[in-house]
Design a protein around this motif. Structure first.
Motif, PDB file in Angstrom:
ATOM      1  N   LEU A 219       0.838  -1.208   0.000  1.00 48.64           N
ATOM      2  CA  LEU A 219       0.000   0.000   0.000  1.00 48.64           C
ATOM      3  C   LEU A 219       0.871   1.256   0.000  1.00 48.64           C
ATOM      4  O   LEU A 219       0.612   2.211  -0.753  1.00 48.64           O
ATOM      5  N   LEU A 220       1.914   1.258   0.827  1.00 49.52           N
ATOM      6  CA  LEU A 220       2.817   2.402   0.871  1.00 49.52           C
ATOM      7  C   LEU A 220       3.493   2.615  -0.486  1.00 49.52           C
ATOM      8  O   LEU A 220       3.665   3.744  -0.946  1.00 49.52           O
ATOM      9  N   HIS A 221       3.867   1.518  -1.113  1.00 49.23           N
ATOM     10  CA  HIS A 221       4.468   1.589  -2.446  1.00 49.23           C
ATOM     11  C   HIS A 221       3.486   2.214  -3.428  1.00 49.23           C
ATOM     12  O   HIS A 221       3.853   3.101  -4.215  1.00 49.23           O
TER      13      HIS A 221
ATOM     14  N   ALA B  55       7.988   2.008   2.390  1.00 51.38           N
ATOM     15  CA  ALA B  55       7.670   0.655   1.932  1.00 51.38           C
ATOM     16  C   ALA B  55       8.885  -0.253   2.093  1.00 51.38           C
ATOM     17  O   ALA B  55       8.777  -1.392   2.575  1.00 51.38           O
ATOM     18  N   GLY B  56      10.064   0.240   1.700  1.00 53.95           N
ATOM     19  CA  GLY B  56      11.283  -0.552   1.839  1.00 53.95           C
ATOM     20  C   GLY B  56      11.601  -0.887   3.278  1.00 53.95           C
ATOM     21  O   GLY B  56      12.003  -2.014   3.590  1.00 53.95           O
ATOM     22  N   GLU B  57      11.417   0.083   4.167  1.00 55.13           N
ATOM     23  CA  GLU B  57      11.672  -0.160   5.592  1.00 55.13           C
ATOM     24  C   GLU B  57      10.743  -1.237   6.129  1.00 55.13           C
ATOM     25  O   GLU B  57      11.178  -2.116   6.896  1.00 55.13           O
TER      26      GLU B  57
ATOM     27  N   ILE C 131       9.311  -3.700   4.482  1.00 57.18           N
ATOM     28  CA  ILE C 131       9.688  -5.003   3.949  1.00 57.18           C
ATOM     29  C   ILE C 131      10.961  -5.519   4.610  1.00 57.18           C
ATOM     30  O   ILE C 131      11.069  -6.711   4.939  1.00 57.18           O
ATOM     31  N   GLU C 132      11.933  -4.655   4.832  1.00 59.99           N
ATOM     32  CA  GLU C 132      13.183  -5.079   5.468  1.00 59.99           C
ATOM     33  C   GLU C 132      12.953  -5.567   6.900  1.00 59.99           C
ATOM     34  O   GLU C 132      13.558  -6.558   7.327  1.00 59.99           O
ATOM     35  N   VAL C 133      12.080  -4.886   7.633  1.00 57.10           N
ATOM     36  CA  VAL C 133      11.752  -5.329   8.992  1.00 57.10           C
ATOM     37  C   VAL C 133      11.104  -6.708   8.959  1.00 57.10           C
ATOM     38  O   VAL C 133      11.446  -7.597   9.745  1.00 57.10           O
ATOM     39  N   ASN C 134      10.172  -6.906   8.019  1.00 57.03           N
ATOM     40  CA  ASN C 134       9.507  -8.200   7.917  1.00 57.03           C
ATOM     41  C   ASN C 134      10.447  -9.286   7.431  1.00 57.03           C
ATOM     42  O   ASN C 134      10.347 -10.438   7.859  1.00 57.03           O
ATOM     43  N   LEU C 135      11.370  -8.916   6.565  1.00 56.36           N
ATOM     44  CA  LEU C 135      12.353  -9.888   6.092  1.00 56.36           C
ATOM     45  C   LEU C 135      13.222 -10.365   7.245  1.00 56.36           C
ATOM     46  O   LEU C 135      13.510 -11.554   7.385  1.00 56.36           O
ATOM     47  N   GLU C 136      13.604  -9.454   8.112  1.00 55.04           N
ATOM     48  CA  GLU C 136      14.478  -9.784   9.229  1.00 55.04           C
ATOM     49  C   GLU C 136      13.752 -10.564  10.325  1.00 55.04           C
ATOM     50  O   GLU C 136      14.278 -11.545  10.867  1.00 55.04           O
TER      51      GLU C 136
ATOM     52  N   ASP D  27      12.322  -4.423  -6.713  1.00 55.68           N
ATOM     53  CA  ASP D  27      11.468  -3.490  -7.440  1.00 55.68           C
ATOM     54  C   ASP D  27      11.624  -2.071  -6.902  1.00 55.68           C
ATOM     55  O   ASP D  27      11.737  -1.097  -7.655  1.00 55.68           O
ATOM     56  N   LEU D  28      11.655  -1.952  -5.580  1.00 59.90           N
ATOM     57  CA  LEU D  28      11.833  -0.635  -4.962  1.00 59.90           C
ATOM     58  C   LEU D  28      13.210  -0.060  -5.290  1.00 59.90           C
ATOM     59  O   LEU D  28      13.354   1.147  -5.516  1.00 59.90           O
ATOM     60  N   SER D  29      14.227  -0.915  -5.317  1.00 59.22           N
ATOM     61  CA  SER D  29      15.577  -0.456  -5.656  1.00 59.22           C
ATOM     62  C   SER D  29      15.634   0.064  -7.088  1.00 59.22           C
ATOM     63  O   SER D  29      16.291   1.076  -7.370  1.00 59.22           O
ATOM     64  N   CYS D  30      14.930  -0.605  -7.986  1.00 58.14           N
ATOM     65  CA  CYS D  30      14.892  -0.139  -9.378  1.00 58.14           C
ATOM     66  C   CYS D  30      14.274   1.253  -9.469  1.00 58.14           C
ATOM     67  O   CYS D  30      14.748   2.110 -10.223  1.00 58.14           O
ATOM     68  N   GLU D  31      13.221   1.478  -8.696  1.00 63.95           N
ATOM     69  CA  GLU D  31      12.569   2.785  -8.724  1.00 63.95           C
ATOM     70  C   GLU D  31      13.487   3.876  -8.190  1.00 63.95           C
ATOM     71  O   GLU D  31      13.344   5.048  -8.547  1.00 63.95           O
ATOM     72  N   ARG D  32      14.418   3.490  -7.338  1.00 64.73           N
ATOM     73  CA  ARG D  32      15.385   4.456  -6.795  1.00 64.73           C
ATOM     74  C   ARG D  32      16.676   4.475  -7.619  1.00 64.73           C
ATOM     75  O   ARG D  32      17.656   5.081  -7.225  1.00 64.73           O
ATOM     76  N   GLN D  33      16.645   3.780  -8.770  1.00 67.05           N
ATOM     77  CA  GLN D  33      17.791   3.719  -9.685  1.00 67.05           C
ATOM     78  C   GLN D  33      18.990   3.002  -9.076  1.00 67.05           C
ATOM     79  O   GLN D  33      20.139   3.249  -9.457  1.00 67.05           O
TER      80      GLN D  33
END
Length: 219
Positions: A163-165, A173-175, A177-182, A201-207
């Motif tokens: 939703l944040l994305h 959104a990245g934060e 996902i990273e918390v949930n990944l950990e 996908d988020l990294s691509c959007e941030r180039q």
């Protein structure tokens, strides 16, 4: 081993629609058997089989089945419906889960039900309703756990990140996902891969193309 779970359940039934409760098995055993078969099938991507199991559960429970179990049945139906693209049915099932969870007063199930319906709203493009749903889930989470309202973990945390994305909040959104990944997804290979794909996908959007490549490779 989900495949082994399916094989064990299939020793008792390969098609729940042919079961006659209290003739073939006691109702509680039948519900546990069919529910587990549905979950194992869902984990293996056998959506047709899991749909049959969850629909059987939802329509063959005893009136005395507690509200929490009823809510869980409806949530399971909602998940398989959205995976096969039946969003109207998914929303109807998720709303039923919210209703049953509300009657139960069970904090965990109320959080899950609210989050599932919010995610269906998001899939249907109703961002405002999705935002309200996740806000409600956060409030319930905070009330029952005493932790900050941004602390959803598991599927709901990832759903909220999506939703944040969608709202353009890439860093938040990245934060999430990273918390949930950990804290959660590293224990489950499929969920870890899913989180890594989302982060790519988020990294691509941030180039950030090199980190994105590494994340996709690890997925």
């Amino acid at each position: 081993d989900y495949s082994r779970g399916i094989r064990i359940c299939n020793e008792f039934t390969t098609d729940p629609r042919k079961l006659v409760v209290d003739r073939d098995f006691p109702v509680d055993f039948a519900h546990s058997l069919v529910g587990n078969l549905g979950l194992f099938s869902l984990a293996k991507g056998r959506l047709k089989d899991s749909k049959i199991c969850f629909e059987w559960q939802a329509t063959n429970h005893k009136p005395s089945v507690d509200r929490v179990r009823q809510a869980t049945m409806h949530r399971n139906c909602s998940e398989v419906y959205w995976l096969i693209g039946q969003l109207r049915r998914a929303h109807h099932a998720a709303s039923a889960a919210v209703r049953e969870a509300g009657y139960s007063k069970d904090g965990s199930e109320r959080i899950n039900a609210s989050g599932y319906r919010a995610f269906v709203d998001l899939l249907a493009g109703n961002v405002s309703a999705a935002n309200n749903g996740f806000r409600k889930a956060h409030k319930i989470y905070s009330k029952f756990t005493g932790k900050p309202q941004h602390g959803l973990i598991g599927n709901l945390g990832v759903f909220h990140a999506l939703l944040l994305h969608r709202a353009g909040k890439i860093y938040s959104a990245g934060e999430h996902i990273e918390v949930n990944l950990e804290k959660w997804a590293r224990r489950f290979e499929r969920d870890q891969s899913f989180c890594n794909v989302l982060l790519a996908d988020l990294s691509c959007e941030r180039q950030l193309l090199e980190p994105a490549k590494a994340l996709l490779k690890s997925a």
